[in-house]
Motif scaffolding. Structure first.
Motif, mmCIF file in Angstrom:
data_model
loop_
_atom_site.group_PDB
_atom_site.id
_atom_site.type_symbol
_atom_site.label_atom_id
_atom_site.label_comp_id
_atom_site.label_asym_id
_atom_site.label_seq_id
_atom_site.Cartn_x
_atom_site.Cartn_y
_atom_site.Cartn_z
ATOM 1 N N ALA A 49 0.819 -1.211 0.000
ATOM 2 C CA ALA A 49 0.000 0.000 0.000
ATOM 3 C C ALA A 49 0.851 1.258 0.000
ATOM 4 N N PHE A 50 0.246 2.309 -0.471
ATOM 5 C CA PHE A 50 0.752 3.664 -0.310
ATOM 6 C C PHE A 50 -0.253 4.396 0.565
ATOM 7 N N ILE A 51 0.219 5.095 1.611
ATOM 8 C CA ILE A 51 -0.681 5.842 2.491
ATOM 9 C C ILE A 51 -0.259 7.290 2.548
ATOM 10 N N GLY A 52 -1.241 8.183 2.477
ATOM 11 C CA GLY A 52 -0.965 9.602 2.606
ATOM 12 C C GLY A 52 -2.223 10.361 2.961
ATOM 13 N N GLU A 53 -2.042 11.469 3.673
ATOM 14 C CA GLU A 53 -3.149 12.404 3.871
ATOM 15 C C GLU A 53 -3.310 13.194 2.577
ATOM 16 N N PRO A 54 -4.533 13.431 2.128
ATOM 17 C CA PRO A 54 -4.700 14.271 0.937
ATOM 18 C C PRO A 54 -3.999 15.619 1.081
ATOM 19 N N ILE A 55 -4.112 16.211 2.257
ATOM 20 C CA ILE A 55 -3.382 17.416 2.613
ATOM 21 C C ILE A 55 -2.678 17.097 3.927
ATOM 22 N N SER A 56 -1.376 17.208 3.948
ATOM 23 C CA SER A 56 -0.617 16.745 5.105
ATOM 24 C C SER A 56 -0.644 17.751 6.245
ATOM 25 N N SER A 57 -1.361 17.418 7.309
ATOM 26 C CA SER A 57 -1.444 18.312 8.464
ATOM 27 C C SER A 57 -0.102 18.423 9.174
ATOM 28 N N ASN A 58 0.641 17.318 9.261
ATOM 29 C CA ASN A 58 1.912 17.328 9.982
ATOM 30 C C ASN A 58 2.981 18.128 9.247
ATOM 31 N N ALA A 59 2.805 18.293 7.950
ATOM 32 C CA ALA A 59 3.729 19.110 7.159
ATOM 33 C C ALA A 59 3.183 20.528 7.001
ATOM 34 N N GLY A 60 2.391 20.950 7.949
ATOM 35 C CA GLY A 60 1.868 22.309 7.912
ATOM 36 C C GLY A 60 0.834 22.517 6.836
ATOM 37 N N ASN A 61 -0.099 21.547 6.726
ATOM 38 C CA ASN A 61 -1.205 21.660 5.772
ATOM 39 C C ASN A 61 -0.705 21.938 4.353
ATOM 40 N N ALA A 62 0.290 21.145 3.953
ATOM 41 C CA ALA A 62 0.867 21.288 2.619
ATOM 42 C C ALA A 62 -0.116 20.764 1.574
ATOM 43 N N VAL A 63 -0.521 21.620 0.665
ATOM 44 C CA VAL A 63 -1.465 21.255 -0.392
ATOM 45 C C VAL A 63 -0.666 20.901 -1.644
ATOM 46 N N LEU A 95 -10.971 24.597 5.687
ATOM 47 C CA LEU A 95 -10.580 25.108 7.002
ATOM 48 C C LEU A 95 -9.398 24.339 7.567
ATOM 49 N N MET A 96 -8.379 24.124 6.714
ATOM 50 C CA MET A 96 -7.056 23.658 7.119
ATOM 51 C C MET A 96 -6.076 24.734 6.672
ATOM 52 N N ASN A 97 -5.622 25.557 7.596
ATOM 53 C CA ASN A 97 -4.791 26.704 7.237
ATOM 54 C C ASN A 97 -3.510 26.738 8.053
ATOM 55 N N THR A 98 -2.446 27.225 7.422
ATOM 56 C CA THR A 98 -1.156 27.326 8.097
ATOM 57 C C THR A 98 -0.475 28.631 7.743
ATOM 58 N N VAL A 99 0.089 29.272 8.752
ATOM 59 C CA VAL A 99 1.024 30.374 8.590
ATOM 60 C C VAL A 99 2.390 29.801 8.930
ATOM 61 N N GLU A 100 3.309 29.802 7.957
ATOM 62 C CA GLU A 100 4.656 29.317 8.241
ATOM 63 C C GLU A 100 5.571 30.513 8.466
ATOM 64 N N MET A 101 6.270 30.509 9.596
ATOM 65 C CA MET A 101 7.147 31.612 9.979
ATOM 66 C C MET A 101 8.594 31.252 9.684
ATOM 67 N N VAL A 102 9.334 32.189 9.154
ATOM 68 C CA VAL A 102 10.742 31.950 8.810
ATOM 69 C C VAL A 102 11.567 33.161 9.224
ATOM 70 N N SER A 103 12.845 32.910 9.483
ATOM 71 C CA SER A 103 13.754 34.017 9.803
ATOM 72 C C SER A 103 14.356 34.619 8.548
ATOM 73 N N ASP A 104 14.306 33.854 7.441
ATOM 74 C CA ASP A 104 14.901 34.301 6.189
ATOM 75 C C ASP A 104 14.104 33.706 5.030
ATOM 76 N N HIS A 105 13.632 34.537 4.131
ATOM 77 C CA HIS A 105 12.812 34.038 3.029
ATOM 78 C C HIS A 105 13.614 33.225 2.034
ATOM 79 N N GLU A 106 14.893 33.499 1.933
ATOM 80 C CA GLU A 106 15.726 32.773 0.982
ATOM 81 C C GLU A 106 16.005 31.356 1.465
ATOM 82 N N THR A 107 16.452 31.236 2.715
ATOM 83 C CA THR A 107 16.807 29.917 3.260
ATOM 84 C C THR A 107 15.628 29.215 3.923
ATOM 85 N N LYS A 108 14.588 29.975 4.271
ATOM 86 C CA LYS A 108 13.412 29.455 4.978
ATOM 87 C C LYS A 108 13.793 28.833 6.325
ATOM 88 N N ALA A 109 14.822 29.389 6.933
ATOM 89 C CA ALA A 109 15.335 28.870 8.199
ATOM 90 C C ALA A 109 14.430 29.268 9.357
#
Length: 459
Positions: A223-237, A379-393
């Motif tokens: 089998a292959f298993i996955g969430e259609p939209i991954s909540s643990n990966a910050g609601n990655a669509v 209604l699955m939304n995420t704000v991802e915060m980063v210190s640098d937009h280039e590195t996404k650190a």
């Protein structure tokens, strides 16, 4: 005993005896926790000291119809007065009716429902069905399961190893079951290939699944298993190419596609099930949370007729049972919950309010440079915060950004804690524009105060 003394007595008893999820009793004592909740209404809860809080995630992204729905309580009470449990080998009307309802709203020929108690059990049952199906189909060598990095599919032993999480320490529970294989997460903002758009990331991530199937021998993959939209990966669509490609790959190699709908299901994404956003019919689904809006423990694995039919015939049953799976009281609550979602148009409200919510969050993104990405669906939304937009650190830990921000939300009466770089905000499906405006105002006020305290965030 007055309210405050009763609260303190309860808090002491919790510190002495309660082993809470993901919390240490020493830390709770130092912080004056846990907060004792006593009432709820809509997206709000009230604690034992009378303070009202906004719960912008509805429990564990699970109270889909909102708190305080007395109709569900009455449905459970009525069933408990009639029959609290059933003898072995018997069924009850609530369980039959809720199974019938799930079959009605599920995609394609997904019409066979196996009741369990919670999300972890539903995904573990789905994987068991997949492996057992292959044995009945003359392919007992198919036992391996492909999941994705940065995913989460439950906390029980069978699915814990399918999490593919490189950020959580799971060493206490090793070794995991054999046959766990990990594919890339189709997260457009952080694609493993370095792709900078959703389409390229989707194609790359799906192709990697096919390469893994080939490398590990297709005759061994169950089998292959996955969430259609991954909540643990910050609601990655994922990009729109991803799920159709995965469906095609699974079909070509005889691999069952398992959709983890524990969070995505029952209206959360603006469709009854998350996978329906791409018009895909999986072979098996795990589902929980919104199935009963957490009013009772109830969950279900759902299989296509073509899969379930492999278990027909004498001495050919699916060899699994649990005492409380399909409990009649929980089933009655789930049935009423699904009726509320349908009658009040909450699936459609999820789509509309989700679009409005992201538009408001994107306005905040224009004001604060530390917001790297705003994403979601329904209604699955995420704000991802980063210190640098280039590195996404991430931020320098010494700045204490996550703790500071969580404290500011707390001070303003909102129960929301950053999860690493993510602010995951997935309110009940009954949320209104006014509720969203209030949440966004709290975010704005908290962000502004945070920037004043931490000048490094000004960009």
């Amino acid at each position: 005993m007055n309210v405050l003394s009763k609260t303190e007595e309860l808090r002491r008893a919790a510190i002495d005896h309660l082993w809470m999820h993901n919390s240490g009793w020493i830390e709770m004592a130092e912080l004056g926790e846990p907060v004792i909740m006593v009432e709820g209404d809509g997206i709000r809860v009230k604690d034992s000291e009378g303070r009202t809080w906004i719960d912008p995630n509805g429990g564990y992204v699970s109270v889909n119809v909102g708190y305080g729905r007395t109709e569900i309580a009455e449905a459970a009470r009525e069933q408990m007065r009639k029959l609290s449990f059933q003898p072995p080998g018997a069924a009850t009307e609530p369980l039959i009716r809720v199974s019938e309802k799930i079959a009605e709203i599920a995609p394609g020929s997904m019409e066979r429902v196996y009741p369990v108690n919670g999300g972890s059990e539903s995904t573990e049952t789905a994987i068991k069905i997949a492996r057992a199906y292959h044995r009945r189909n003359g392919e007992p060598g198919r036992y391996k399961v492909i999941s994705r990095r940065y995913s989460y599919h439950g906390a029980t032993g069978g699915v814990l190893g399918m999490a593919g999480s490189v950020s959580a320490d799971r060493s206490d529970y090793e070794p995991f079951y054999p046959g766990m294989i990990y594919a890339p997460q189709p997260s457009p903002y952080r694609c493993e290939s370095g792709a900078t758009n959703a389409s390229d990331c989707a194609v790359y991530s799906a192709q990697q699944v096919e390469e893994l199937i080939i490398a590990h021998n297709p005759e061994t993959i169950a089998a292959f298993i996955g969430e259609p939209i991954s909540s643990n990966a910050g609601n990655a669509v994922p990009g729109d190419e991803y799920w159709p490609m995965i469906r095609d790959i699974c079909d070509r190699y005889g691999v069952l596609l398992v959709s983890d709908e524990v969070i995505c299901g029952y209206g959360r994404t603006g469709e009854w099930f998350g996978i329906q956003n791409w018009d895909i019919v999986p072979d098996v689904m795990g589902s929980a949370k919104g199935i009963v809006s957490s009013y009772m423990p109830f969950a279900a694995a759902v299989a296509k007729k073509e899969i379930a039919d492999a278990f027909e015939g004498e001495n050919n049953e699916f060899r699994m049972a649990n005492s409380f799976g399909g409990h009649p009281v929980a089933a009655a609550a789930a049935l009423k919950n699904l009726e509320i979602i349908e009658e009040e148009g909450l699936v459609e409200n999820s789509k509309r309010m989700g679009e409005y919510f992201r538009s408001q969050l994107r306005e905040l993104q224009e004001d604060y440079t530390f917001i790297g990405d705003v994403r979601g669906i329904g209604l699955m939304n995420t704000v991802e915060m980063v210190s640098d937009h280039e590195t996404k650190a991430d931020f320098d830990p010494s700045l204490g950004v996550q703790d500071r921000l969580g404290g500011k939300f707390y001070d303003r009466g909102m129960i929301l804690r950053p999860v690493g770089q993510f602010l995951n905000i997935s309110p009940p499906l009954c949320v209104t524009r006014e509720d969203i405006d209030e949440i966004v105002n709290i975010l704005d006020d908290s962000f502004r105060e945070l920037v004043e305290e931490v000048p490094q965030l000004k960009g």
